[in-house]
Design a protein around this motif. Structure first.
Motif: not given
Length: 163
Positions: A84-88, A113-117
């Motif tokens: 999930l790192k860096g993903k929306n 460490e998501l980019s955004k949710m």
């Protein structure tokens, strides 16, 4: 029981939501649809399918498994492991009522460490007991707390009914 949305209306709302998701995630390194068990998962699959028709975004799908009738005491599991790192991430459910289910469904993603949710729902009833607002909404519907919304996205004839 009265019909609120019929198949063609729902399909148009899914298409519009997919375009909105595409516009806001155009430059993402990857988009993950996380559908909440039941009709949330069905809606998630339909949105991902529609988005694939109109974009070349890298799209992955996952199911958030929980017991909606007892969400506070339910085990919350993801259908598979994803990077999930860096993903929306788009969390998807059929109906937003009080926001409680959404809050619990977010738990597995909070330490990532998501980019955004973001949140996508087909019907927003706006009885917010939690500070949750959808980013993508198919239909806003004011109801009483005693009324219930039934979404059916299975089969070939989608529908939303008010009970």
């Amino acid at each position: 029981m009265s019909e609120v949305l019929h198949h063609e209306q729902i399909q148009k709302k899914i298409t519009r939501m997919a375009f909105e998701i595409y516009e806001r995630n155009l430059y993402s390194s990857g988009l993950i649809f996380a559908g909440i068990s039941g009709m949330g998962q069905q809606l998630s699959q339909l949105l991902a399918e529609e988005l694939r028709k109109i974009s070349d975004l890298k799209i992955e799908e996952i199911e958030v498994k929980l017991d909606k009738s007892n969400v506070a005491n339910s085990a919350i599991e993801l259908s598979k492991e994803l990077d999930l790192k860096g993903k929306n991430l788009i969390l998807v459910d059929d109906v937003l009522n009080t926001g409680k289910t959404i809050v619990y469904a977010m738990k597995p993603f909070l330490e990532e460490e998501l980019s955004k949710m973001e949140l996508a729902v087909l019907v927003n009833r706006a009885h917010g007991l939690f500070p949750i607002r959808p980013d993508y909404t198919g239909y806003e519907l004011s109801t009483t707390l005693n009324e219930h919304i039934k979404v059916d996205l299975s089969g070939y004839r989608y529908s939303v009914h008010l009970h």
